[in-house]
Design a protein around this motif. Structure first.
Motif, PDB file in Angstrom:
ATOM      1  N   ASP A  37       2.034   3.024   2.009  1.00 34.90           N
ATOM      2  CA  ASP A  37       1.296   2.735   3.231  1.00 34.90           C
ATOM      3  C   ASP A  37       0.622   1.381   2.996  1.00 34.90           C
ATOM      4  N   PHE A  38       1.290   0.323   3.409  1.00 39.73           N
ATOM      5  CA  PHE A  38       0.814  -1.030   3.080  1.00 39.73           C
ATOM      6  C   PHE A  38      -0.462  -1.409   3.827  1.00 39.73           C
ATOM      7  N   LEU A  39      -0.635  -0.844   5.024  1.00 45.75           N
ATOM      8  CA  LEU A  39      -1.881  -1.104   5.771  1.00 45.75           C
ATOM      9  C   LEU A  39      -3.067  -0.581   4.960  1.00 45.75           C
ATOM     10  N   GLU A  40      -2.863   0.615   4.432  1.00 46.68           N
ATOM     11  CA  GLU A  40      -3.906   1.245   3.618  1.00 46.68           C
ATOM     12  C   GLU A  40      -4.170   0.400   2.365  1.00 46.68           C
ATOM     13  N   GLU A  41      -3.109  -0.122   1.759  1.00 50.01           N
ATOM     14  CA  GLU A  41      -3.302  -0.980   0.578  1.00 50.01           C
ATOM     15  C   GLU A  41      -4.166  -2.195   0.940  1.00 50.01           C
ATOM     16  N   GLY A  42      -3.858  -2.812   2.073  1.00 49.90           N
ATOM     17  CA  GLY A  42      -4.631  -3.981   2.507  1.00 49.90           C
ATOM     18  C   GLY A  42      -6.092  -3.611   2.739  1.00 49.90           C
TER      19      GLY A  42
ATOM     20  N   ILE B 204      -7.126  -4.363  -8.674  1.00 50.79           N
ATOM     21  CA  ILE B 204      -5.689  -4.211  -8.393  1.00 50.79           C
ATOM     22  C   ILE B 204      -5.512  -2.960  -7.539  1.00 50.79           C
ATOM     23  N   VAL B 205      -4.968  -3.150  -6.357  1.00 49.10           N
ATOM     24  CA  VAL B 205      -4.623  -2.016  -5.510  1.00 49.10           C
ATOM     25  C   VAL B 205      -3.254  -1.534  -5.986  1.00 49.10           C
ATOM     26  N   GLU B 206      -3.195  -0.261  -6.342  1.00 45.48           N
ATOM     27  CA  GLU B 206      -1.928   0.237  -6.888  1.00 45.48           C
ATOM     28  C   GLU B 206      -0.854   0.346  -5.804  1.00 45.48           C
TER      29      GLU B 206
END
Ligand code: GYE
Length: 325
Positions: free
Chosen positions: A138-143, A276-278
């Motif tokens: 979920d790349f939005l969540e990573e951002g 670092i966002v995993e």
């Protein structure tokens, strides 16, 4: 696999693979189920770990894996998918380098009755029946997590104003678009942050270096307080440039990265990276579990997100297990 495919296996396979450069399943490596997997390239440790994860899981399930590495070229991915269709693989999996431009080839796969699993990245299409499932972050969540870390850090150091430069991933790719969007959503409305620049480093270490050099030339170290880099490879490149310029990353400048490869986690432990966002490359088992369900005619979820966390300079990382990539 149909009877026809089984009989024609050796000849067709040789012809097709000569064309697309894919590696055929070796003797004894695969059973009846064959998965065609188009990997987009090998631009980062993440990507190499992701390929290894797909290979390992296919093997564990007893599936043959036709693997093609497109070396960062969308055309190569399209021709690999066409080869998989001609070969009549049971399932096609692919990691789309960019979001647009897939409708034609995926229509061909659908016409051939071959299910398609998108792995790692999404596509932009009006017809979501063109793919059977998506397995990826979920790349939005990573951002958002990256932005939330920045807010926490700014609070902790009592910052009044911070200039943020973003080194983004490949333009028109899902992780690039959504890591940017999620980050901006998290910090928007907070007057302490000004995003001074966003430049693309294509997820490559060498381009991360180039971007960092360019940013230093234009703003000087004193003009940049935060680097938000969309992957570790680019972050590691930026670290080299900063240190060569006498800047202490992690101290003079806040560095926020994404992925969690070993070298970056080591840099975080050394205080040279702050967060670092995993993003896990271990998608293989998720994908092959879906393949298994598909071949048994069972329903599968449209979207699978792996669990992911965040590593920061607020945490005790002494017991963190080796990352494996
Ligand atoms: O973050 C980066 C890789 O698509 C999530 O691609 C993936 C990204 C990953 O090159 O390191």
């Amino acid at each position: 696999m149909s009877l026809w495919s089984k009989l024609a296996f050796p000849l067709i396979l040789c012809l097709l693979l000569a064309g697309c450069g894919a590696r055929a399943p070796e003797d004894g490596e695969g059973g009846a189920v064959v998965v065609g997997f188009s990997q987009l390239g090998s631009e980062s440790a993440w990507r190499i770990g992701n390929t290894a994860s797909m290979e390992k899981a296919a093997k564990a399930h007893g599936y043959g894996l036709m693997l093609d590495n497109a070396n960062q070229k969308q055309e190569k991915q399209i021709s690999a998918i066409r080869s998989f269709i001609a070969y009549q693989v049971d399932v096609i999996a692919f990691s789309p380098i960019v979001e647009t431009g897939w409708d034609n080839v995926l229509t061909e796969a659908r016409t051939a009755g071959i299910p398609v699993i998108l792995t790692d990245r999404m596509i932009d299409t009006r017809d979501d029946t063109l793919y059977t499932a998506y397995v990826g972050a979920d790349f939005l969540e990573e951002g958002r997590k990256a932005g939330e870390y920045l807010i926490r850090k700014a609070d902790a150091i009592g910052a009044e104003h911070l200039n943020v430069a973003e080194i983004s991933g490949t333009l028109d790719s899902t992780p690039m678009r959504e890591r940017q969007q999620g980050f901006m959503q998290a910090i928007e409305g907070d007057p302490r942050f000004t995003v001074i620049e966003s430049i693309s480093g294509d997820f490559l270490r060498s381009k991360g270096e180039e971007c960092m050099r360019d940013l230093l030339d234009r703003y000087g170290p004193e003009g940049i307080d935060v680097i938000y880099s969309h992957n570790d490879a680019m972050t590691l490149g930026a670290l080299d440039v900063l240190e060569a310029a006498g800047v202490k990353p992690g101290v003079d400048m806040i560095l926020i990265s994404v992925d969690g490869e070993q070298a970056a986690v080591d840099a975080l432990r050394e205080g040279r990276v702050n967060c670092i966002v995993e993003c896990t490359p271990d998608l293989g088992e998720h994908v092959m579990t879906l393949v298994e369900a598909l071949t048994q005619g069972k329903p599968i979820p449209k979207t699978t997100h792996p669990e992911e966390t965040v590593f920061t300079d607020f945490d005790d990382l002494s017991n963190l297990a080796p990352r494996g990539y």
